[in-house]
Design a protein around this motif. Sequence first.
Motif, PDB file in Angstrom:
ATOM      1  N   HIS A  20     -26.175 -18.212 -27.101  1.00 36.81           N
ATOM      2  CA  HIS A  20     -27.508 -18.854 -26.791  1.00 36.81           C
ATOM      3  C   HIS A  20     -27.259 -20.258 -26.899  1.00 36.81           C
ATOM      4  O   HIS A  20     -27.791 -21.258 -27.831  1.00 36.81           O
ATOM      5  CB  HIS A  20     -28.993 -18.634 -27.992  1.00 36.81           C
ATOM      6  N   GLU A  69     -27.849 -23.634 -25.520  1.00 37.01           N
ATOM      7  CA  GLU A  69     -28.443 -24.951 -24.908  1.00 37.01           C
ATOM      8  C   GLU A  69     -28.425 -25.759 -23.742  1.00 37.01           C
ATOM      9  O   GLU A  69     -27.205 -26.194 -24.245  1.00 37.01           O
ATOM     10  CB  GLU A  69     -29.923 -25.830 -25.841  1.00 37.01           C
ATOM     11  N   LYS A 126     -33.878 -29.840 -30.108  1.00 37.35           N
ATOM     12  CA  LYS A 126     -34.886 -29.409 -29.118  1.00 37.35           C
ATOM     13  C   LYS A 126     -36.362 -29.224 -30.231  1.00 37.35           C
ATOM     14  O   LYS A 126     -36.779 -28.155 -30.852  1.00 37.35           O
ATOM     15  CB  LYS A 126     -34.364 -27.708 -28.347  1.00 37.35           C
ATOM     16  N   GLU A 160     -36.261 -27.020 -33.353  1.00 39.31           N
ATOM     17  CA  GLU A 160     -34.699 -25.938 -33.549  1.00 39.31           C
ATOM     18  C   GLU A 160     -33.761 -26.455 -32.886  1.00 39.31           C
ATOM     19  O   GLU A 160     -33.406 -27.715 -32.205  1.00 39.31           O
ATOM     20  CB  GLU A 160     -34.843 -25.441 -31.359  1.00 39.31           C
ATOM     21  N   LYS A 216     -29.938 -27.137 -32.530  1.00 39.10           N
ATOM     22  CA  LYS A 216     -28.753 -26.472 -31.436  1.00 39.10           C
ATOM     23  C   LYS A 216     -27.643 -27.240 -31.413  1.00 39.10           C
ATOM     24  O   LYS A 216     -27.785 -28.405 -31.642  1.00 39.10           O
ATOM     25  CB  LYS A 216     -29.794 -26.487 -30.121  1.00 39.10           C
ATOM     26  N   ARG A 217     -26.329 -26.300 -30.567  1.00 37.15           N
ATOM     27  CA  ARG A 217     -25.034 -27.748 -30.398  1.00 37.15           C
ATOM     28  C   ARG A 217     -24.575 -28.546 -31.938  1.00 37.15           C
ATOM     29  O   ARG A 217     -24.336 -28.893 -31.573  1.00 37.15           O
ATOM     30  CB  ARG A 217     -25.210 -28.113 -30.132  1.00 37.15           C
ATOM     31  N   LEU A 231     -33.647 -22.863 -36.867  1.00 33.17           N
ATOM     32  CA  LEU A 231     -32.386 -22.669 -36.081  1.00 33.17           C
ATOM     33  C   LEU A 231     -31.660 -20.670 -36.168  1.00 33.17           C
ATOM     34  O   LEU A 231     -32.358 -19.842 -36.727  1.00 33.17           O
ATOM     35  CB  LEU A 231     -31.215 -23.484 -36.662  1.00 33.17           C
TER      36      LEU A 231
END
Length: 157
Positions: free
Chosen positions: A40, A42, A70, A79, A81-82, A116
């Motif tokens: 998933h 982003e 995010k 959330e 991310k990355r 997350l």
Amino acid sequence: MSSELPPRLAPLDPGHPYAQRLIALSEAYMGALYPSESNHFEPADGLRPPQGSFYGLWRGEQLVGCGGVKHFDADGYGEIKRLFVLDSERGRGVARQLMAQLEAELIERGVRIARLETGIHQPEALALYRRLGYVERGPFGGYTADPLSAFFEKVLG
């Protein structure tokens, strides 16, 4: 004694070439662990203000880790991310520093829940999130149940 420079944490545009290099390494790593339908990713634009933010941790001139958040302000959470750290820097507190910054930003925005999604084949990541106080929960947002995913949440101070 090492004369190594201390790490420097700073905001970073996720489209910056150094960030894109780490993002590409992260995608290759995830692609080796999981089928495409379980990844998933982003897009960089989703981690730029005002809908998100992105940070890098530098050691000298080398970007050694990155991560973003995010914002889902209407839903009351952010959330993570990355989050990604170079192999050579793992176990040195880079991910912990990035997570602290992302959580602090959420608190500053008045957001009290961090969520997350990560994969089940990343024991170090799972252990880190648990150590940081994240607890497992079900899918959230646009996610659906996936036996290869683990979903976490933390109520922020």
